[in-house]
Structure formats: structure tokens, C-alpha cells
Motif scaffolding. Structure first.
Motif, PDB file in Angstrom:
ATOM      1  N   VAL A 112      -7.243  62.760 -28.562  1.00  0.00           N
ATOM      2  CA  VAL A 112      -8.677  62.536 -28.768  1.00  0.00           C
ATOM      3  C   VAL A 112      -9.181  64.011 -28.879  1.00  0.00           C
ATOM      4  N   LYS A 113      -9.833  64.225 -29.861  1.00  0.00           N
ATOM      5  CA  LYS A 113     -10.205  65.852 -30.263  1.00  0.00           C
ATOM      6  C   LYS A 113      -8.989  66.708 -29.503  1.00  0.00           C
ATOM      7  N   SER A 114      -9.328  67.416 -28.717  1.00  0.00           N
ATOM      8  CA  SER A 114      -7.995  68.297 -28.398  1.00  0.00           C
ATOM      9  C   SER A 114      -7.212  67.881 -27.166  1.00  0.00           C
ATOM     10  N   CYS A 115      -7.469  66.630 -26.689  1.00  0.00           N
ATOM     11  CA  CYS A 115      -6.798  66.239 -25.552  1.00  0.00           C
ATOM     12  C   CYS A 115      -5.621  65.526 -25.924  1.00  0.00           C
ATOM     13  N   LEU A 169     -13.490  59.772 -17.041  1.00  0.00           N
ATOM     14  CA  LEU A 169     -12.463  59.753 -17.935  1.00  0.00           C
ATOM     15  C   LEU A 169     -11.293  60.342 -17.344  1.00  0.00           C
ATOM     16  N   LEU A 170     -10.050  60.300 -17.575  1.00  0.00           N
ATOM     17  CA  LEU A 170      -8.786  60.727 -17.255  1.00  0.00           C
ATOM     18  C   LEU A 170      -8.155  61.535 -18.395  1.00  0.00           C
ATOM     19  N   ILE A 171      -7.895  62.718 -18.268  1.00  0.00           N
ATOM     20  CA  ILE A 171      -7.058  63.524 -19.185  1.00  0.00           C
ATOM     21  C   ILE A 171      -5.782  63.797 -18.628  1.00  0.00           C
ATOM     22  N   ARG A 203      -9.877  71.574 -19.354  1.00  0.00           N
ATOM     23  CA  ARG A 203     -10.090  70.075 -19.262  1.00  0.00           C
ATOM     24  C   ARG A 203     -11.058  69.885 -17.989  1.00  0.00           C
ATOM     25  N   LEU A 204     -10.891  70.644 -16.884  1.00  0.00           N
ATOM     26  CA  LEU A 204     -11.751  70.465 -15.745  1.00  0.00           C
ATOM     27  C   LEU A 204     -13.288  70.420 -15.887  1.00  0.00           C
ATOM     28  N   MET A 205     -13.618  70.943 -17.260  1.00  0.00           N
ATOM     29  CA  MET A 205     -14.917  71.482 -17.421  1.00  0.00           C
ATOM     30  C   MET A 205     -15.786  69.982 -17.766  1.00  0.00           C
ATOM     31  N   SER A 237     -10.692  64.395 -13.356  1.00  0.00           N
ATOM     32  CA  SER A 237      -9.411  63.556 -13.190  1.00  0.00           C
ATOM     33  C   SER A 237      -8.568  64.324 -14.203  1.00  0.00           C
ATOM     34  N   VAL A 238      -7.992  65.164 -13.954  1.00  0.00           N
ATOM     35  CA  VAL A 238      -7.056  65.945 -15.026  1.00  0.00           C
ATOM     36  C   VAL A 238      -5.549  66.000 -14.297  1.00  0.00           C
ATOM     37  N   TYR A 239      -4.515  65.523 -15.460  1.00  0.00           N
ATOM     38  CA  TYR A 239      -3.128  65.656 -14.924  1.00  0.00           C
ATOM     39  C   TYR A 239      -2.431  66.679 -15.886  1.00  0.00           C
ATOM     40  N   ILE A 240      -1.156  67.103 -15.597  1.00  0.00           N
ATOM     41  CA  ILE A 240      -0.342  67.793 -16.707  1.00  0.00           C
ATOM     42  C   ILE A 240       0.809  67.030 -16.666  1.00  0.00           C
TER      43      ILE A 240
END
Length: 212
Positions: free
Chosen positions: A25-28, A39-41, A59-61, A65-68
Motif C-alpha cells: 500500500v503505497k510504500s508500505c 493502522l498497523l504497518i 512509518r512511525l510518522m 503501530s509499526v513492526y519490522i
């Protein structure tokens, strides 16, 4: 493992928790939604590297809720790698070749905890060190620590007086740990002549002329 191999395990993991999951989704790499929650990325990479950290920070911007997600390293995730994720407030998922997924960290705000023992060690060394005898960034020369400064004082006294006892050295130099310095002989400067009497080795004689 390729980055694309990580997607299905992540998608299945999130869907089991009730998320609707979509890729690219876009750059995610992965985006997921569940009800009215933020939303969660998830960003996918075969290994934990600086580029992945930069992506997570970006993504935190847009969401907290950001995972790698990375392939499980052969030797496991390093302590520093896990610590970095936690300090950034980024979640960490590791995926094995079989497709099993493990959550090592969740994206929660980092609450710093001071290591008072380490802080006190630093403060003690700072207070004990005389002057500022080192150059910041030095890597190929001995660091002048407070302990080394005290050892040099002991060596300088022996250079002037000849063989002496730890007690007399302590009284003359004010170095309270003189006995331990002579007994442990970390630098190879001191030799025991007889019980309770020490003299300088050749290395100690050279050290005695060092300015502290």
C-alpha cells in the motif's frame, strides 16, 4: 529467505487476530486494519539492517503501530538489535524457514531505565581521574584511567626512594589502594623484593617518568 517469503506468515498471523491485511500500500510492505484501531504497518526485510530501521522510523510518522519482520538469523537476533527496536518503539517479528513466526517485541513507547550501577561507576571514575589526560576518540593508545594514574604515582615514589612497603607508599602518595596496585601488578611495573617490600621493574621505571 526472500522478502516475499516473509509476507504470507505475517499476513496469516495478523488475520488470525482479526486484521484485514493488504500488501504494498503505497510504500508500505504490509498494512493492516482492525475496526477503529490505528493502522498497523509491517516492513519486511531478509535481515535487520540500517535501511530497515530508517523505514520503520519513517512509518512511525503516520502510525504508532509499526513492526519490522525479518528472517530468523542463524545465531538469533542480537541483544543490541532487539534493544534498538525497543528504544524506537518498533515491534520485531522473526520468521523461520518453516514459516513459523515469533514476536520478539511489540511497538510500545520506550520507558528508559537508568542503570544506576553503571552510572555510579562512571561518576566514580570521573571524580577520581586527575585532569583530562586523554584525547576523545582515541583507540590505539592506552587510556589514562584513574587506576593507571595511581599506579604511576606509586611507581614514581619507588623511583625516588627505592624498595618500599605498600603502607609507606600509601602514606607518601595518598593512594589508598596502593597495596592492591602493587600486589595485582596489572601493568607489570612492580616486583616483590621480600615480604611487604616492592621495587620497580624496567617497565615500571619507564612508567615512573609519565606525567599524570
Amino acid at each position: 529467505m526472500a522478502e516475499t517469503d516473509l509476507y504470507l506468515p505475517v499476513k496469516l498471523f495478523l488475520e488470525k487476530q482479526g486484521y484485514t491485511v493488504k500488501a504494498e500500500v503505497k510504500s508500505c510492505d504490509v498494512m493492516a486494519m482492525r475496526g477503529d484501531e490505528p493502522l498497523l504497518i509491517v516492513e519486511l526485510k531478509s535481515a535487520l539492517n540500517l535501511q530497515l530501521i530508517y523505514q520503520a522510523m519513517d512509518r512511525l510518522m503516520v502510525t504508532e503501530s509499526v513492526y519490522i519482520a525479518i528472517a530468523r538469523p542463524k545465531r538469533g537476533v542480537t541483544v543490541n538489535g532487539l534493544r534498538l527496536c525497543r528504544r524506537l518503539g518498533v515491534g520485531l517479528l522473526v520468521i523461520s524457514k518453516s514459516g513459523s513466526l515469533e514476536v520478539l517485541a511489540d511497538p510500545v513507547p520506550w520507558q528508559p531505565r537508568l542503570n544506576t550501577k553503571r552510572r555510579n561507576v562512571l561518576l566514580k571514575e570521573f571524580a577520581a581521574r586527575k585532569g583530562d589526560p586523554n584525547i576523545g576518540g582515541s583507540t590505539r593508545k592506552p587510556i589514562m584511567t584513574a587506576y593507571r594514574q595511581d599506579a604511576i604515582k606509586c611507581a614514581s615514589h619507588l623511583q625516588c626512594t627505592g624498595p618500599a612497603s605498600p603502607k609507606s607508599i600509601q602514606q607518601a602518595t595518598g593512594v589508598d589502594r596502593a597495596a592492591n596496585i602493587l600486589r595485582n601488578d596489572v601493568y607489570g611495573w612492580f616486583r616483590r623484593q621480600s615480604r611487604g617490600v616492592y621495587f620497580l621493574s624496567d617497565a615500571g621505571k619507564n612508567a615512573a617518568s609519565t606525567t599524570v
